[in-house]
Design a protein around this motif. Structure first.
Motif, short mmCIF file in Angstrom:
data_model
loop_
_atom_site.label_atom_id
_atom_site.label_comp_id
_atom_site.label_asym_id
_atom_site.label_seq_id
_atom_site.Cartn_x
_atom_site.Cartn_y
_atom_site.Cartn_z
N PRO A 81 -29.05 25.53 -3.15
CA PRO A 81 -30.63 26.01 -2.75
C PRO A 81 -30.80 26.89 -4.22
O PRO A 81 -31.95 27.29 -4.09
N ASP A 82 -29.55 27.92 -5.03
CA ASP A 82 -29.67 29.00 -5.51
C ASP A 82 -30.15 28.22 -7.52
O ASP A 82 -30.52 28.83 -7.65
N LEU A 83 -30.01 27.22 -7.32
CA LEU A 83 -30.14 26.03 -8.64
C LEU A 83 -31.54 26.15 -9.06
O LEU A 83 -32.74 26.57 -8.87
N ARG A 84 -31.33 27.61 -9.96
CA ARG A 84 -32.40 27.67 -10.60
C ARG A 84 -32.64 27.18 -12.40
O ARG A 84 -33.71 26.91 -13.23
N CYS A 85 -32.02 26.53 -12.60
CA CYS A 85 -31.76 25.23 -13.90
C CYS A 85 -31.40 24.57 -14.30
O CYS A 85 -29.69 24.29 -13.74
N VAL A 86 -31.21 23.57 -15.18
CA VAL A 86 -30.08 22.22 -15.35
C VAL A 86 -30.01 21.63 -16.11
O VAL A 86 -31.58 21.89 -17.21
N ALA A 87 -29.70 21.96 -17.13
CA ALA A 87 -29.33 22.33 -18.89
C ALA A 87 -28.13 20.92 -19.12
O ALA A 87 -28.02 20.15 -18.18
N PHE A 88 -28.91 19.88 -19.94
CA PHE A 88 -28.37 19.03 -20.94
C PHE A 88 -26.97 19.20 -22.04
O PHE A 88 -28.92 19.22 -23.09
N ASN A 89 -26.51 19.01 -21.75
CA ASN A 89 -25.27 19.00 -23.19
C ASN A 89 -25.46 17.35 -24.18
O ASN A 89 -24.62 16.91 -23.88
N GLY A 90 -26.46 17.75 -25.02
CA GLY A 90 -27.16 16.56 -25.29
C GLY A 90 -28.01 15.80 -25.73
O GLY A 90 -28.24 15.80 -24.60
N GLN A 91 -28.89 14.90 -26.36
CA GLN A 91 -29.28 14.33 -26.34
C GLN A 91 -29.70 13.37 -25.49
O GLN A 91 -30.47 12.90 -24.92
N LYS A 92 -28.41 13.02 -25.01
CA LYS A 92 -28.62 11.21 -24.10
C LYS A 92 -28.24 12.05 -22.57
O LYS A 92 -29.49 11.11 -21.29
N SER A 93 -27.76 12.77 -22.60
CA SER A 93 -27.74 13.78 -21.50
C SER A 93 -28.69 13.87 -20.41
O SER A 93 -29.65 13.78 -19.64
N ALA A 94 -29.72 14.37 -21.62
CA ALA A 94 -31.50 14.41 -21.40
C ALA A 94 -32.27 13.83 -21.18
O ALA A 94 -33.44 13.63 -19.68
N ARG A 95 -32.15 12.64 -22.36
CA ARG A 95 -32.91 11.26 -21.68
C ARG A 95 -33.05 11.47 -20.56
O ARG A 95 -33.72 10.45 -19.74
N ILE A 96 -31.56 10.95 -19.49
CA ILE A 96 -31.36 10.12 -19.13
C ILE A 96 -31.98 11.30 -17.87
O ILE A 96 -32.69 10.93 -16.36
N GLY A 97 -31.36 12.29 -17.88
CA GLY A 97 -31.16 13.51 -16.29
C GLY A 97 -33.33 13.84 -16.17
O GLY A 97 -33.02 13.85 -15.18
N MET A 98 -33.35 14.29 -17.65
CA MET A 98 -34.92 14.81 -17.29
C MET A 98 -35.85 13.55 -16.85
O MET A 98 -36.37 13.67 -15.77
N ARG A 99 -35.27 11.68 -16.74
CA ARG A 99 -35.93 11.26 -16.65
C ARG A 99 -35.04 10.75 -14.87
O ARG A 99 -36.32 11.17 -13.79
#
Length: 171
Positions: free
Chosen positions: A114-132
């Motif tokens: 409930p308190d989550l403000r940000c999801v950060a992605f450590n690197g391009q692969k995690s960002a590509r999958i996680g942002m989707r």
């Protein structure tokens, strides 16, 4: 024709999430590398700068602590860890070698924080999958440069400046 044993890509599995009910920042990697899998610890490769980068955000030398104390410090500072890939075939540790990936249930996890403000992605692969996977999530989605020694095209100082942006979500 059967594959030679050296060509077989072993199936690798991620670790359980490290989170608490009051987690404000969730940092997602891709899939643990060989050193981490062997040690059964997040970011165990001696040249991976993850602990240094997160430590610089919270003002604590995490690399100097035992692993369990590192995790405790993260949770104390409202930071959680997990990976976007639940399991995959991969020879070695490089993200580019990940094949047949099954994703973790990211949306299910963030729905419990409930308190989550940000999801950060450590690197391009995690960002590509996680942002989707988290496109409908109502918080900041922040791609960061990889802490991996394989990502050497950016200086540690430049990485520190970008990772420092996590601090505003912890206040």
């Amino acid at each position: 024709m059967r594959e030679a044993p050296s060509d077989v890509q072993e199936r690798k599995t991620s670790f359980a999430p490290v989170v608490a009910n009051d987690t404000r920042v969730l940092i997602l990697g891709s899939l643990p590398g060989e050193a981490s899998l062997k040690a059964q610890r997040y970011y165990a490769h001696s040249q991976n700068k993850f602990w240094h980068l997160v430590g610089s955000v919270i003002g604590r030398d995490l690399a100097a602590l035992d692993y369990s104390d590192r995790l405790s410090e993260l949770l104390t500072h409202h930071i959680g860890l997990w990976d976007v890939v639940e399991s995959a075939s991969r020879k070695g540790s490089l993200d580019s070698a990940i094949r047949d990936a099954r994703h973790n249930a990211l949306a299910d996890l963030v729905a419990t924080l409930p308190d989550l403000r940000c999801v950060a992605f450590n690197g391009q692969k995690s960002a590509r999958i996680g942002m989707r996977e988290l496109a409908d999530f109502d918080a900041e989605l922040l791609p960061l440069p990889s802490s991996s020694p394989a990502y050497a095209s950016m200086s540690l100082t430049d990485k520190e400046q970008l990772w420092a942006g996590l601090g505003k979500f912890l206040r």
